[in-house]
Each structure stands twice: as C-alpha cells, then as structure tokens.
Scaffold this motif. Structure first.
Motif, PDB file in Angstrom:
ATOM      1  N   MET A   1      25.116  39.257  53.109  1.00 18.80           N
ATOM      2  CA  MET A   1      26.126  40.062  52.223  1.00 18.80           C
ATOM      3  C   MET A   1      26.657  38.980  51.251  1.00 18.80           C
ATOM      4  SD  MET A   1      29.284  41.933  53.909  1.00 18.80           S
ATOM      5  CE  MET A   1      28.228  43.010  54.741  1.00 18.80           C
ATOM      6  N   GLN A   2      26.782  39.531  50.176  1.00 22.89           N
ATOM      7  CA  GLN A   2      27.689  38.940  49.095  1.00 22.89           C
ATOM      8  C   GLN A   2      28.972  39.409  48.791  1.00 22.89           C
ATOM      9  OE1 GLN A   2      24.415  40.592  48.049  1.00 22.89           O
ATOM     10  NE2 GLN A   2      23.428  38.901  49.069  1.00 22.89           N
ATOM     11  N   CYS A   3      29.946  38.419  48.331  1.00 22.27           N
ATOM     12  CA  CYS A   3      31.078  38.890  47.955  1.00 22.27           C
ATOM     13  C   CYS A   3      31.549  38.280  46.869  1.00 22.27           C
ATOM     14  CB  CYS A   3      32.095  38.698  49.146  1.00 22.27           C
ATOM     15  SG  CYS A   3      33.730  39.101  48.665  1.00 22.27           S
ATOM     16  N   ASP A   4      32.316  38.928  45.706  1.00 20.76           N
ATOM     17  CA  ASP A   4      32.769  38.271  44.600  1.00 20.76           C
ATOM     18  C   ASP A   4      34.159  38.933  44.179  1.00 20.76           C
ATOM     19  OD1 ASP A   4      30.596  37.056  43.278  1.00 20.76           O
ATOM     20  OD2 ASP A   4      29.627  38.808  43.431  1.00 20.76           O
ATOM     21  N   VAL A   5      34.868  38.224  43.582  1.00 18.69           N
ATOM     22  CA  VAL A   5      36.345  38.420  43.059  1.00 18.69           C
ATOM     23  C   VAL A   5      36.228  38.535  41.686  1.00 18.69           C
ATOM     24  CG1 VAL A   5      38.763  37.469  43.106  1.00 18.69           C
ATOM     25  CG2 VAL A   5      37.273  37.121  45.142  1.00 18.69           C
ATOM     26  N   PHE A   6      37.023  39.579  41.035  1.00 25.13           N
ATOM     27  CA  PHE A   6      37.143  39.842  39.804  1.00 25.13           C
ATOM     28  C   PHE A   6      38.502  39.953  39.499  1.00 25.13           C
ATOM     29  CE2 PHE A   6      33.108  41.675  41.462  1.00 25.13           C
ATOM     30  CZ  PHE A   6      32.343  41.198  40.598  1.00 25.13           C
ATOM     31  N   TYR A   7      38.867  39.321  38.132  1.00 19.19           N
ATOM     32  CA  TYR A   7      40.328  39.288  37.887  1.00 19.19           C
ATOM     33  C   TYR A   7      40.388  40.611  36.762  1.00 19.19           C
ATOM     34  CZ  TYR A   7      44.679  38.040  35.829  1.00 19.19           C
ATOM     35  OH  TYR A   7      45.897  37.888  35.218  1.00 19.19           O
ATOM     36  N   ASN A   8      41.427  41.424  37.051  1.00 18.09           N
ATOM     37  CA  ASN A   8      41.574  42.621  36.107  1.00 18.09           C
ATOM     38  C   ASN A   8      40.432  43.204  35.757  1.00 18.09           C
ATOM     39  OD1 ASN A   8      44.460  42.456  36.030  1.00 18.09           O
ATOM     40  ND2 ASN A   8      44.362  41.226  34.127  1.00 18.09           N
ATOM     41  N   PRO A   9      39.747  44.004  36.687  1.00 19.85           N
ATOM     42  CA  PRO A   9      38.580  44.680  36.408  1.00 19.85           C
ATOM     43  C   PRO A   9      38.725  45.770  35.488  1.00 19.85           C
ATOM     44  CG  PRO A   9      39.295  45.081  38.598  1.00 19.85           C
ATOM     45  CD  PRO A   9      40.191  44.053  38.155  1.00 19.85           C
ATOM     46  N   ASP A  10      37.669  46.409  35.102  1.00 17.60           N
ATOM     47  CA  ASP A  10      37.628  47.526  34.282  1.00 17.60           C
ATOM     48  C   ASP A  10      38.253  48.810  35.139  1.00 17.60           C
ATOM     49  OD1 ASP A  10      36.483  50.516  33.262  1.00 17.60           O
ATOM     50  OD2 ASP A  10      36.619  49.122  31.396  1.00 17.60           O
ATOM     51  N   ARG A  11      39.649  49.416  34.855  1.00 13.96           N
ATOM     52  CA  ARG A  11      39.932  50.346  35.695  1.00 13.96           C
ATOM     53  C   ARG A  11      39.050  51.621  35.756  1.00 13.96           C
ATOM     54  NH1 ARG A  11      45.714  49.422  36.605  1.00 13.96           N
ATOM     55  NH2 ARG A  11      45.919  47.154  36.879  1.00 13.96           N
ATOM     56  N   GLU A  12      38.284  51.828  34.782  1.00 12.48           N
ATOM     57  CA  GLU A  12      37.404  53.070  35.014  1.00 12.48           C
ATOM     58  C   GLU A  12      36.380  52.902  35.818  1.00 12.48           C
ATOM     59  OE1 GLU A  12      36.371  54.723  31.115  1.00 12.48           O
ATOM     60  OE2 GLU A  12      38.369  55.022  30.254  1.00 12.48           O
ATOM     61  N   LYS A  13      35.834  51.817  35.680  1.00 20.91           N
ATOM     62  CA  LYS A  13      34.723  51.413  36.438  1.00 20.91           C
ATOM     63  C   LYS A  13      35.122  51.205  37.883  1.00 20.91           C
ATOM     64  CE  LYS A  13      31.850  49.087  32.804  1.00 20.91           C
ATOM     65  NZ  LYS A  13      31.309  47.907  32.488  1.00 20.91           N
ATOM     66  N   LEU A  14      36.484  50.520  38.166  1.00 18.16           N
ATOM     67  CA  LEU A  14      36.825  50.752  39.478  1.00 18.16           C
ATOM     68  C   LEU A  14      36.965  51.759  40.260  1.00 18.16           C
ATOM     69  CD1 LEU A  14      38.333  49.071  41.809  1.00 18.16           C
ATOM     70  CD2 LEU A  14      40.213  48.930  40.599  1.00 18.16           C
ATOM     71  N   ALA A  15      37.469  52.725  39.365  1.00 21.81           N
ATOM     72  CA  ALA A  15      37.835  54.210  39.877  1.00 21.81           C
ATOM     73  C   ALA A  15      36.778  54.660  40.253  1.00 21.81           C
ATOM     74  CB  ALA A  15      38.649  55.096  38.876  1.00 21.81           C
ATOM     75  N   LYS A  16      35.530  54.721  39.434  1.00 21.28           N
ATOM     76  CA  LYS A  16      34.082  54.983  39.810  1.00 21.28           C
ATOM     77  C   LYS A  16      33.574  54.519  41.264  1.00 21.28           C
ATOM     78  CE  LYS A  16      29.441  56.216  38.104  1.00 21.28           C
ATOM     79  NZ  LYS A  16      28.713  56.042  36.650  1.00 21.28           N
ATOM     80  N   ALA A  17      33.485  53.303  41.267  1.00 16.21           N
ATOM     81  CA  ALA A  17      33.146  52.499  42.459  1.00 16.21           C
ATOM     82  C   ALA A  17      33.992  52.945  43.786  1.00 16.21           C
ATOM     83  CB  ALA A  17      33.367  50.983  42.191  1.00 16.21           C
ATOM     84  N   ASP A  46      48.657  43.152  36.797  1.00 16.75           N
ATOM     85  CA  ASP A  46      47.284  42.324  36.851  1.00 16.75           C
ATOM     86  C   ASP A  46      47.009  42.339  38.387  1.00 16.75           C
ATOM     87  OD1 ASP A  46      47.530  41.270  34.363  1.00 16.75           O
ATOM     88  OD2 ASP A  46      49.327  40.093  34.858  1.00 16.75           O
ATOM     89  N   CYS A  47      45.721  42.251  38.843  1.00 21.03           N
ATOM     90  CA  CYS A  47      44.949  42.441  39.967  1.00 21.03           C
ATOM     91  C   CYS A  47      43.719  41.593  40.186  1.00 21.03           C
ATOM     92  CB  CYS A  47      45.135  43.624  40.613  1.00 21.03           C
ATOM     93  SG  CYS A  47      43.651  44.875  39.609  1.00 21.03           S
ATOM     94  N   TYR A  48      43.359  41.428  41.549  1.00 19.29           N
ATOM     95  CA  TYR A  48      42.084  40.868  41.567  1.00 19.29           C
ATOM     96  C   TYR A  48      41.264  41.897  42.558  1.00 19.29           C
ATOM     97  CZ  TYR A  48      44.036  36.310  40.532  1.00 19.29           C
ATOM     98  OH  TYR A  48      44.753  35.134  39.908  1.00 19.29           O
ATOM     99  N   LEU A  49      39.929  42.251  42.020  1.00 17.40           N
ATOM    100  CA  LEU A  49      39.317  43.230  43.008  1.00 17.40           C
ATOM    101  C   LEU A  49      38.388  42.255  43.718  1.00 17.40           C
ATOM    102  CD1 LEU A  49      37.879  45.794  43.702  1.00 17.40           C
ATOM    103  CD2 LEU A  49      36.341  45.502  41.776  1.00 17.40           C
ATOM    104  N   VAL A  50      38.274  42.550  44.992  1.00 13.16           N
ATOM    105  CA  VAL A  50      37.320  41.718  45.873  1.00 13.16           C
ATOM    106  C   VAL A  50      36.325  42.910  46.379  1.00 13.16           C
ATOM    107  CG1 VAL A  50      37.015  40.433  48.150  1.00 13.16           C
ATOM    108  CG2 VAL A  50      39.291  40.567  46.923  1.00 13.16           C
ATOM    109  N   GLU A  51      34.911  42.375  46.042  1.00 11.26           N
ATOM    110  CA  GLU A  51      33.899  43.420  46.496  1.00 11.26           C
ATOM    111  C   GLU A  51      32.739  42.808  47.135  1.00 11.26           C
ATOM    112  OE1 GLU A  51      31.955  45.879  43.030  1.00 11.26           O
ATOM    113  OE2 GLU A  51      30.611  44.074  43.188  1.00 11.26           O
ATOM    114  N   ALA A  52      32.409  43.558  48.407  1.00 10.28           N
ATOM    115  CA  ALA A  52      31.582  43.040  49.261  1.00 10.28           C
ATOM    116  C   ALA A  52      30.020  43.977  48.871  1.00 10.28           C
ATOM    117  CB  ALA A  52      31.613  42.968  50.588  1.00 10.28           C
ATOM    118  N   ARG A  53      28.894  43.331  49.009  1.00  8.28           N
ATOM    119  CA  ARG A  53      27.856  44.076  48.777  1.00  8.28           C
ATOM    120  C   ARG A  53      26.670  43.536  49.573  1.00  8.28           C
ATOM    121  NH1 ARG A  53      29.065  41.714  44.447  1.00  8.28           N
ATOM    122  NH2 ARG A  53      27.132  40.350  44.342  1.00  8.28           N
ATOM    123  N   THR A  54      25.507  44.478  49.829  1.00 10.23           N
ATOM    124  CA  THR A  54      24.448  44.250  50.427  1.00 10.23           C
ATOM    125  C   THR A  54      23.293  44.452  49.548  1.00 10.23           C
ATOM    126  OG1 THR A  54      24.367  46.397  51.786  1.00 10.23           O
ATOM    127  CG2 THR A  54      25.327  44.358  53.022  1.00 10.23           C
ATOM    128  N   GLY A  55      22.802  43.619  48.867  1.00  9.61           N
ATOM    129  CA  GLY A  55      21.684  43.954  47.706  1.00  9.61           C
ATOM    130  C   GLY A  55      22.670  44.550  46.704  1.00  9.61           C
TER     131      GLY A  55
END
Length: 368
Positions: A1-17, A46-55
């Motif tokens: 499992m991978q995890c990344d942190v993104f600062y101020n992600p694109d809000r439209e892409k965040l909404a879709k995800a 301002d915010c941080y998005l934390v995203e976990a993924r498998t593949g």
C-alpha cells in the motif's frame, strides 16, 4: 500500500476522486462529499490531501488543515482532520470523523495514512481528530504517538431494524415513564389544535425553516460566542450552502412541527444511506406548561415517520441528554484526541492542562 500527501490539490479532481470512493465505501453522512465539499468551499483555503492506494486503486482519502500554535514563540503546528482549528468554523461539529476508507482495506489504510502524516507533516506538532469513535485511531499509539483526550461523550442511536426484528412499535420500546410523558405531552399539544409535520421539499422552504429556527435556538442556547451557532456568520453561511446543495435531493431535511397555529419547533436532520442523522433542534419553550415536552414529542413523531418510510436507523449522535436516552437502543463512546510524538515540552504542557482542569472543574457548577 502506498500513501502520498498533496498540498492544495485540484478541487475538481478531488471532488471526482472523493465521490468515486464514497460510492464504494458507504461512509457516514459527515464523510459524504455533500458535507466535505461544502466544508472545503466555505471554510478552507489551504489544505493537505492524504491519499492511500493499492496499485492504482484509491482506498483511502483524508483532508488536513494546518494551524499554527497561538502561543508566542511556539512554532509548532497542529493538523486537523476535516476541521480547521478555528472555533467559529468548527462549530459546524463534524461527527463520526475518520478517513474515507474502502472497507476491505480500512484498518491497513488508516494505519498507513497515519504513518505518512506523522512522518511527512506532524513533526513535533499534533494531529487532532474529533469527534471520532473512541479507539478508532489506536494504531497511532502503535506507531509511537501519544494521545490526549480533550473531549469525550456518548453517541446515541435508535436501530429501527432492531425494532422491526423484535416486531415492536416505538411506543412498546419505551419505558413506562417515557410513554407516559409523551402521551401527556401529545394530549396537551392537541389542546392547541391538530399536530402537523411540514417537511421542506424545496430549497426556499428549507431556507425559510432554517430562518424560523434561529430565534428559538438563540433563546434556548444564548447569543454569546460558542453558544447558538445562529449568532455565528460562518456557521450560517455553511448551512445555507449545504441546504442549497442537499435539500431538493432529500439529503438535508428540515421539518416544522406545529400544534394548530402554535409551533412546536424545527428539526434539522440529514438522510443518508437510509439513516436519519439528527443534527439540530430549535424548540418553542414559550408555552407555560411544564408538561409540554417539545423535544420528546417532535422526535417521537419523526421516528415513527422514519419507521413508516423504511429508514434503518435514527441517529441522535453525540451528547448526553435525557431524550436521547429515552429513545436509543444503542450507544457508543466518542472523543476528540490530540496525537503527538513523545516530547518533554508536550508532557509539561499536558500536566499544566490537567492541573488547570482540576482547578476550573472544582469551581464550576455541575451540568446535571
């Protein structure tokens, strides 16, 4: 499992995800995009998005807002999950807080996301999570963090499916005292006229009911900062936006209950995944009759309505009150925690906080 942190992600892409993961995870209402997206628009710069993924599959999402310490010469930051650290903004009172997680990976994803947050962001600061189910984030302790509970309570819920399974009506599920108080209150209200429930079906109707709730809520809870949210412009702006987005879809539901021409009160609920979440009541205590129970009466009528519509639960959420205990058939502890890495200065600060609480609680009247 991978995890990344993104600062101020694109809000439209965040909404879709977020909406894609929400559709697969069946979260509670406060992790729906309706609530989270409205919160982001109304409260967050301002915010941080934390995203976990498998593949390539996203299995966990969470949004953190950083806030610097208010103490002089203190460079530490706290990171708030789905909150801002601003008391006026956080008067919205998110409940059942968590990361948005795909159930099959929930525990592993939660631990992975916590590990990434501590390594990449928190440092000598703190991660603040509330109000969440007690013990939900215990994996932070296994990662070496220390926890400090700054608030705790109990969440109450009426499992409507349990009533159906037991072939029991709401009235039969109540104690003898509860039945008596409700029946007496209903009879007293009927002296004013027929009891009616009006549910907003349009945005304009819902906004009008929200406005009608304001004077009753302020009269009950007060107009000082931290009391009624209706005196807080940020609180009102958020809910005006939420109502505009969710009233006509049936997710944001406002009811006005009356006895004849006399209002009993306004109840503000959320309907999500076949659950009713009771968020706010604004009740009329102007009638001089101690046997009138506007809260008990309103919830009794609305719970019966929820039963008839096939809803699975009526969730009163956090807060220890008599009427919640009257109706609920399940309860769970909830709390707000600060998680931080062990540090001498933090231990001293925590000791001072405990000392202050002991002093102030000794001088405060009991809420009971």
């Amino acid at each position: 499992m991978q995890c990344d942190v993104f600062y101020n992600p694109d809000r439209e892409k965040l909404a879709k995800a977020w909406q894609q993961l929400e559709a697969r995870s069946r979260p509670n209402f406060f992790l729906s995009w309706l609530w989270i997206g409205t919160w982001l628009e109304c409260c967050v710069d301002d915010c941080y998005l934390v995203e976990a993924r498998t593949g390539k599959e996203v299995v966990g999402l969470g949004i953190l807002v950083a806030k610097k310490s208010r103490l002089p010469f203190d460079s530490r930051q706290s990171y708030f999950l789905h909150q801002t650290g601003d008391p006026e903004q956080d008067q919205l009172c998110i409940e059942y807080n968590d990361f948005l997680l795909l159930p099959a990976y929930a525990e592993k994803a939660r631990t992975t996301m916590l590990s990434k947050i501590f390594l990449s962001l928190v440092g000598n600061g703190a991660l603040v999570i509330g109000a969440c189910q007690k013990g939900l984030f215990n994996s932070a302790l296994r990662l070496g963090a220390e926890s400090r509970c700054v608030w705790d309570s109990v969440a109450y819920k009426l499992d409507l499916n349990r009533l159906r399974a037991d072939d029991m009506s709401l009235e039969q599920s109540l104690s003898r005292s509860g039945r008596y108080q409700i029946k007496r209150s209903l009879k007293r209200y009927e002296r004013q006229g027929k009891i009616t429930i009006t549910t907003a079906t349009t945005t304009d109707e819902a906004l009008a009911m929200f406005a009608d709730a304001e004077p009753f809520h302020i009269a009950r809870w007060g107009a000082l900062p931290g009391q009624s949210g209706f005196t807080n412009p940020k609180f009102k702006h958020f809910h005006h936006t939420l109502i505009r987005r969710g009233a006509e879809s049936g997710e944001v539901v406002l009811h006005t209950l009356c006895a004849g021409d006399e209002p009993i009160g306004v109840i503000y609920n959320f309907h999500y995944d076949n659950q009713v979440y009771f968020y706010l009541s604004a009740l009329n205590y102007n009638l001089q009759d101690k046997h009138l129970k506007p809260g008990l009466t309103a919830h009794y009528l609305l719970i019966n309505q929820a039963l008839s519509k096939g809803m699975e639960g009526y969730d009163f959420m956090a807060g220890v009150t008599r009427y919640k205990q009257t109706f609920a058939n399940s309860e769970s502890p909830v709390a707000t925690y600060h998680y931080q890495q062990p540090h001498l200065a933090l231990k001293v600060e925590d000791s001072l906080r405990r000392f202050k609480r002991r002093i102030t609680s000794g001088n405060s009247p009991s809420p009971l």
